[in-house]
Scaffold this active site. Structure first.
Site, short mmCIF file in Angstrom:
data_model
loop_
_atom_site.label_atom_id
_atom_site.label_comp_id
_atom_site.label_asym_id
_atom_site.label_seq_id
_atom_site.Cartn_x
_atom_site.Cartn_y
_atom_site.Cartn_z
CB CYS A 86 -0.92 -0.01 1.20
SG CYS A 86 -0.11 -0.50 2.73
CG HIS A 104 -0.12 3.77 5.60
ND1 HIS A 104 0.33 3.05 6.66
CD2 HIS A 104 -0.49 2.86 4.65
CE1 HIS A 104 0.25 1.74 6.36
NE2 HIS A 104 -0.26 1.61 5.17
N1 LIG Z 1 -3.67 -4.78 5.08
C1 LIG Z 1 -2.96 -3.91 4.39
O1 LIG Z 1 -2.88 -2.75 4.76
C2 LIG Z 1 -2.26 -4.30 3.16
C3 LIG Z 1 -1.80 -5.58 2.95
N2 LIG Z 1 -1.09 -5.88 1.82
C4 LIG Z 1 -0.54 -7.20 1.60
O2 LIG Z 1 -1.61 -8.08 1.25
C5 LIG Z 1 -1.34 -9.40 1.74
C6 LIG Z 1 -2.50 -9.84 2.60
O3 LIG Z 1 -2.62 -8.94 3.69
P1 LIG Z 1 -3.99 -8.74 4.47
O4 LIG Z 1 -5.14 -8.80 3.56
O5 LIG Z 1 -3.80 -7.53 5.30
O6 LIG Z 1 -3.97 -10.00 5.41
P2 LIG Z 1 -5.18 -10.65 6.25
O7 LIG Z 1 -4.56 -11.35 7.39
O8 LIG Z 1 -6.25 -9.63 6.50
O9 LIG Z 1 -5.77 -11.71 5.21
C7 LIG Z 1 -5.11 -12.88 4.87
C8 LIG Z 1 -6.14 -13.97 4.72
O10 LIG Z 1 -5.48 -15.17 4.29
C9 LIG Z 1 -5.99 -16.25 5.05
N3 LIG Z 1 -4.99 -17.31 5.08
C10 LIG Z 1 -4.00 -17.52 5.98
N4 LIG Z 1 -3.29 -18.62 5.67
C11 LIG Z 1 -3.85 -19.13 4.55
C12 LIG Z 1 -3.59 -20.27 3.77
N5 LIG Z 1 -2.60 -21.11 4.05
N6 LIG Z 1 -4.38 -20.50 2.68
C13 LIG Z 1 -5.39 -19.67 2.36
N7 LIG Z 1 -5.70 -18.57 3.08
C14 LIG Z 1 -4.94 -18.30 4.17
C15 LIG Z 1 -6.29 -15.67 6.41
O11 LIG Z 1 -7.21 -16.46 7.10
C16 LIG Z 1 -6.86 -14.31 6.01
O12 LIG Z 1 -8.25 -14.41 5.76
C17 LIG Z 1 0.02 -9.31 2.46
O13 LIG Z 1 1.05 -9.62 1.55
C18 LIG Z 1 0.11 -7.83 2.83
O14 LIG Z 1 1.42 -7.36 3.00
C19 LIG Z 1 -0.91 -4.95 0.82
C20 LIG Z 1 -1.41 -3.69 0.96
C21 LIG Z 1 -2.07 -3.25 2.17
O1 LIG Z 2 0.79 -5.15 4.84
C1 LIG Z 2 0.90 -4.01 5.21
O2 LIG Z 2 1.10 -3.66 6.47
P1 LIG Z 2 1.34 -4.67 7.67
O3 LIG Z 2 2.44 -5.64 7.24
O4 LIG Z 2 1.76 -3.75 8.76
O5 LIG Z 2 0.01 -5.35 7.88
C2 LIG Z 2 0.83 -2.85 4.28
O6 LIG Z 2 1.04 -3.31 2.97
C3 LIG Z 2 1.87 -1.82 4.62
O7 LIG Z 2 3.11 -2.37 4.46
P2 LIG Z 2 4.44 -1.50 4.34
O8 LIG Z 2 4.44 -0.44 5.42
O9 LIG Z 2 5.50 -2.52 4.53
O10 LIG Z 2 4.45 -0.85 2.97
#
Ligand SMILES: NC(=O)C1=CN([C@@H]2O[C@H](COP(=O)(O)OP(=O)(O)OC[C@H]3O[C@@H](n4cnc5c(N)ncnc54)[C@H](O)[C@@H]3O)[C@@H](O)[C@H]2O)C=CC1
Ligand SMILES: O=C(OP(=O)(O)O)[C@H](O)COP(=O)(O)O
Length: 340
Positions: free
Chosen positions: A139, A219
């Protein structure tokens, strides 16, 4: 219609699933969940087909949630998988995507070498065309890249110095902190954000520093950009206004905080309060000679959603850069201009 599946139905996954359904050239095969928790129940209520790991079939059946098959079944049915599993889990799934010769889109929490290309639609769409594995940067990096590539089209950028105030956790995360501290994270300089920008803009001179603040909403970035030639504030503002994935907060609106930005999203009835645009404070845009300063807010939960959709189109070679961005913006109601 391209068959797309969603592995990892969390903060990012649920939003990308929603966006896939809205695309005229894509069909959502289903979503993958590992545990039958409240998010699985909501997914069922929304009518999604739910796929689960082999060893979770029993627990889903016991909880009364109807499943459509295993995650492997879902992958087999798909042309491409969007992997939004937690940091590092996507890299493990890559073996399965390879086993079934399926394309995949990974997220910024994975190491850059998980994919052939790190992706920002405005900066390097063409590089991602036909690629088997694409990584949509995080993000923070998505916001940096959108802004940098837009400003670079007004005047060439010599260097970028970025200060990043990171939200501590997403609103749904109950176990993360800090709750009473500002934490240098990472304490070393440059933070990983500059290195991540360099996975897309390889020659850019950029240094970033980051702290984590006890807030969940958005952020905030403070940028100091040195340009090759002086630009006027007005030129920067008009460029931002014609770039749909950036919006301006009008000075007269008296909005100076992330809380008020999110309140606007609520008041406008936006789904989940999402604002996928980079939200730039108009009054922070300041030029001094060749230097440009600005501040903006980043809605971490939704900013990468349009980039994931464009990454699917690039990987499947469904549309040109401008055409893909146009369709994505139209379907997700991303218009640019002023926030209000
Ligand atoms: N939350 C944020 O602010 C942002 C996150 N990201 C990236 O996106 C990715 C996901 O992050 P979030 O959505 O925040 O995580 P999250 O924890 O909210 O969602 C991940 C999902 O994957 C599921 N999961 C866990 N292990 C699994 C498996 N073995 N098989 C299938 N599903 C599984 C979890 O139950 C959960 O529903 C990460 O790489 C993160 O760095 C990117 C931009 C912003
Ligand atoms: O997954 C994210 O944040 P998190 O690892 O703190 O949950 C966001 O993508 C922000 O990550 P960054 O601050 O490493 O760009």
């Amino acid at each position: 219609m391209i068959k797309v599946s969603l592995n990892g139905y969390g903060t990012i996954g649920k939003r990308v699933a929603n966006a896939i359904i809205l695309q005229p050239d894509m069909e959502l095969v289903g979503i993958a969940k590992t545990s039958p928790n409240y998010e699985a129940l909501v997914a069922q209520k929304l009518g999604y087909r739910i796929f689960v790991p082999e060893n979770s079939v029993k627990s889903f059946e016991e909880s009364g949630i109807k499943i459509a098959g295993t995650i492997e079944d879902m992958i087999k049915e798909s042309d491409i998988v969007v992997d939004t599993t937690p940091n590092g889990v996507g890299a493990k799934y890559k073996e399965t995507y390879q086993k079934f010769s399926k394309k995949a889109i990974f997220q910024g929490g994975e190491k850059a070498n998980v994919a052939e290309v790190s992706f920002s639609a405005l900066c390097n769409y063409d590089e991602a065309i036909n690629k088997q594995y694409i990584r949509v940067v995080s993000c923070n990096t998505t916001a940096l890249l959108r802004t940098i590539c837009t400003i670079n089209s007004v005047s060439k950028i010599e260097k970028v110095r970025a200060t990043i105030v990171r939200r501590a956790a997403d609103p749904k995360e109950v176990k993360k902190g800090p709750i009473n501290s500002l934490v240098a994270d990472p304490v070393s300089v440059p933070s990983h954000h500059a290195k991540d920008v360099n996975t897309v803009l390889k020659d850019l001179d950029i240094v970033s520093m980051a702290v984590i603040a006890p807030t969940t909403l958005m952020h905030v970035h403070l940028l100091n950009i040195t340009l090759k030639t002086a630009v006027s504030r007005e030129d920067v503002i008009s460029k931002i206004l014609e770039t749909p994935r950036l919006v301006l907060v009008r000075g007269k609106s008296e909005i100076t905080s992330t809380a008020e930005i999110i309140e606007v999203a609520r008041d406008l009835g936006k789904l989940r309060n999402d604002i996928p645009e980079v939200v730039i404070f108009e009054d922070s845009i300041y030029t001094k000679g060749n230097e440009l300063f600005l501040m903006y807010a980043v809605h971490q939960e939704s900013i990468v959603v349009p980039e994931n959709i464009d990454a699917i189109r690039a990987s499947m070679n469904l549309a040109s850069k401008n055409e893909s961005i146009r369709i994505t913006n139209a379907t997700l109601n991303i218009k640019g201009g002023y926030l209000i």
